[in-house]
Design an enzyme around this catalytic site. Structure first.
Site, PDB file in Angstrom:
ATOM      1  N   SER A  61      -2.542  -0.150  -3.224  1.00 46.31           N
ATOM      2  CA  SER A  61      -2.898   1.089  -3.936  1.00 46.31           C
ATOM      3  C   SER A  61      -4.110   0.886  -4.852  1.00 46.31           C
ATOM      4  O   SER A  61      -4.429  -0.240  -5.240  1.00 46.31           O
ATOM      5  CB  SER A  61      -1.710   1.564  -4.774  1.00 46.31           C
ATOM      6  OG  SER A  61      -0.584   1.755  -3.944  1.00 46.31           O
TER       7      SER A  61
HETATM    8  N1  SAM Z   1       3.076  -2.444  -3.729  1.00 43.87           N
HETATM    9  C1  SAM Z   1       2.099  -2.712  -2.702  1.00 43.87           C
HETATM   10  C2  SAM Z   1       0.955  -3.551  -3.183  1.00 43.87           C
HETATM   11  O1  SAM Z   1       0.878  -3.857  -4.384  1.00 43.87           O
HETATM   12  O2  SAM Z   1       0.130  -3.909  -2.325  1.00 43.87           O
HETATM   13  C3  SAM Z   1       1.589  -1.458  -2.032  1.00 43.87           C
HETATM   14  C4  SAM Z   1       2.639  -0.801  -1.231  1.00 43.87           C
HETATM   15  S1  SAM Z   1       2.095   0.145   0.136  1.00 43.87           S
HETATM   16  C5  SAM Z   1       1.375   1.542  -0.642  1.00 43.87           C
HETATM   17  C6  SAM Z   1       3.705   0.674   0.721  1.00 43.87           C
HETATM   18  C7  SAM Z   1       4.490  -0.428   1.400  1.00 43.87           C
HETATM   19  O3  SAM Z   1       5.828   0.020   1.542  1.00 43.87           O
HETATM   20  C8  SAM Z   1       4.001  -0.773   2.790  1.00 43.87           C
HETATM   21  O4  SAM Z   1       3.710  -2.131   2.889  1.00 43.87           O
HETATM   22  C9  SAM Z   1       5.173  -0.384   3.688  1.00 43.87           C
HETATM   23  O5  SAM Z   1       5.332  -1.195   4.831  1.00 43.87           O
HETATM   24  C10 SAM Z   1       6.331  -0.537   2.730  1.00 43.87           C
HETATM   25  N2  SAM Z   1       7.558   0.167   3.101  1.00 43.87           N
HETATM   26  C11 SAM Z   1       7.720   1.396   3.671  1.00 43.87           C
HETATM   27  N3  SAM Z   1       9.023   1.668   3.855  1.00 43.87           N
HETATM   28  C12 SAM Z   1       9.715   0.585   3.394  1.00 43.87           C
HETATM   29  C13 SAM Z   1      11.102   0.260   3.306  1.00 43.87           C
HETATM   30  N4  SAM Z   1      12.064   1.080   3.725  1.00 43.87           N
HETATM   31  N5  SAM Z   1      11.441  -0.927   2.770  1.00 43.87           N
HETATM   32  C14 SAM Z   1      10.499  -1.796   2.340  1.00 43.87           C
HETATM   33  N6  SAM Z   1       9.169  -1.554   2.411  1.00 43.87           N
HETATM   34  C15 SAM Z   1       8.784  -0.372   2.921  1.00 43.87           C
END
Ligand code: SAM
Length: 214
Positions: A61
Site C-alpha cells: 500500500s
Molecule cells: N500489508 C501488506 C504490505 O504491507 O505489503 C499489503 C497487503 S495487500 C494490500 C493485501 C494482501 O492481502 C495481499 O497480499 C493478499 O494476498 C492478502 N489476502 C487477501 N485475502 C487474504 C486472506 N483471506 N488471508 C490472508 N491474506 C489475504
C-alpha cells in the site's frame, strides 16, 4: 539520493500532510526501510507515495494509506496483534516496531507472497510470526487479540475475527462490497459482544478472499 535521506523526507512529508500524528508511528516509519519490501524493479520508487506491485496481482500500500491505518489502529507496546494480508511484510514490520517482539502474527493467503513476506521479515528488527493461510478464519492459537488489522477489502467484518478479539479490542478494516471503494472502519468490541463502529473515510484495497471474505 540515498534511500536513507529519501526515507527521512517521506516521513517529514507524511507529518506535514497530517498522515503521521503520533511519535510511535513516526518512529516506526523512520526505522523501517521500505526499499527492502519492494521488488527490485520498483525499488527506485520506494519513497514515492503510491502503492506498488508485489506480484500475483497484489500490492504494497501507499505510505500515506499505511500511516492512516496505523494511526487509527492506536497501537502501543505489548498489544497482542493480528494482521491479515502480510503482502510484502512492510506494514507488519512497522506494526512490530510499536508492539514489540513476538506480539504480531501476520497471515498471507497466497503461498508465493507468504514466502516473500517471510523472507523480507527476516530482516525486520523485531520478531514477527508469519503464517500461510486464510486470515478470514483468524489465528486462534494466539487469540484473543487487542488489535486485528485487515489490509485487504472485506465485504463485512469476518465473524471469526470478531470472536478472536478481546473486549475493548479494535478490529481495523477497509469494509465495502464494491470493488475499488471501501470505508476504513474501526470496530471496538463492547462488553456484551456487540461492536461500536467508527468510520474514517474512503479507501481502495485488493479484495480479502476466503471463507469469511469475498
Ligand atoms: N500489508 C501488506 C504490505 O504491507 O505489503 C499489503 C497487503 S495487500 C494490500 C493485501 C494482501 O492481502 C495481499 O497480499 C493478499 O494476498 C492478502 N489476502 C487477501 N485475502 C487474504 C486472506 N483471506 N488471508 C490472508 N491474506 C489475504
Amino acid at each position: 539520493m540515498e534511500f536513507e535521506s529519501l526515507r527521512a523526507r517521506m516521513v517529514e512529508r507524511l507529518v506535514d500532510e497530517g498522515y503521521i500524528l503520533t511519535e510511535n508511528v513516526r518512529r516506526a516509519f523512520e526505522a523501517v526501510p521500505r526499499e527492502r519490501f519492494v521488488p527490485s524493479e520498483y525499488r527506485a520508487r520506494s519513497y514515492v507515495d503510491m502503492p506498488l506491485p508485489i506480484g500475483e496481482g497484489q500490492t504494497i500500500s501507499a505510505p500515506s494509506m499505511v500511516a492512516i491505518m496505523l494511526e487509527v489502529s492506536d497501537l502501543s507496546e505489548g498489544l497482542n496483534t493480528l494482521e491479515i494480508g502480510a503482502g510484502s511484510g512492510y506494514n507488519a514490520c512497522l506494526i512490530a516496531q510499536i508492539v514489540g517482539d513476538d506480539h504480531l502474527v501476520t497471515i498471507e493467503r497466497i503461498h508465493t507472497v507468504y514466502m516473500q513476506a517471510k523472507e523480507n521479515l527476516k530482516r525486520c528488527s523485531k520478531v514477527v510470526d508469519v503464517v500461510h493461510g486464510d486470515g478470514t478464519e483468524g489465528w486462534p492459537a494466539k487469540a484473543p487479540y487487542d488489535r486485528i488489522i485487515i489490509t485487504a477489502a472485506a465485504p463485512d467484518l469476518p465473524k471469526p475475527l470478531k470472536e478472536q478479539l478481546k473486549v475493548g479490542g479494535k478490529l481495523i478494516a477497509p469494509v465495502g462490497k464494491t470493488a475499488g471503494f471501501q470505508t476504513l472502519t474501526v470496530a471496538i468490541k463492547q462488553p456484551d459482544g456487540s461492536f461500536k463502529e467508527k468510520r474514517f473515510g474512503a479507501c481502495a484495497f485488493v479484495p480479502l478472499i476466503g471463507t469469511y471474505g469475498f
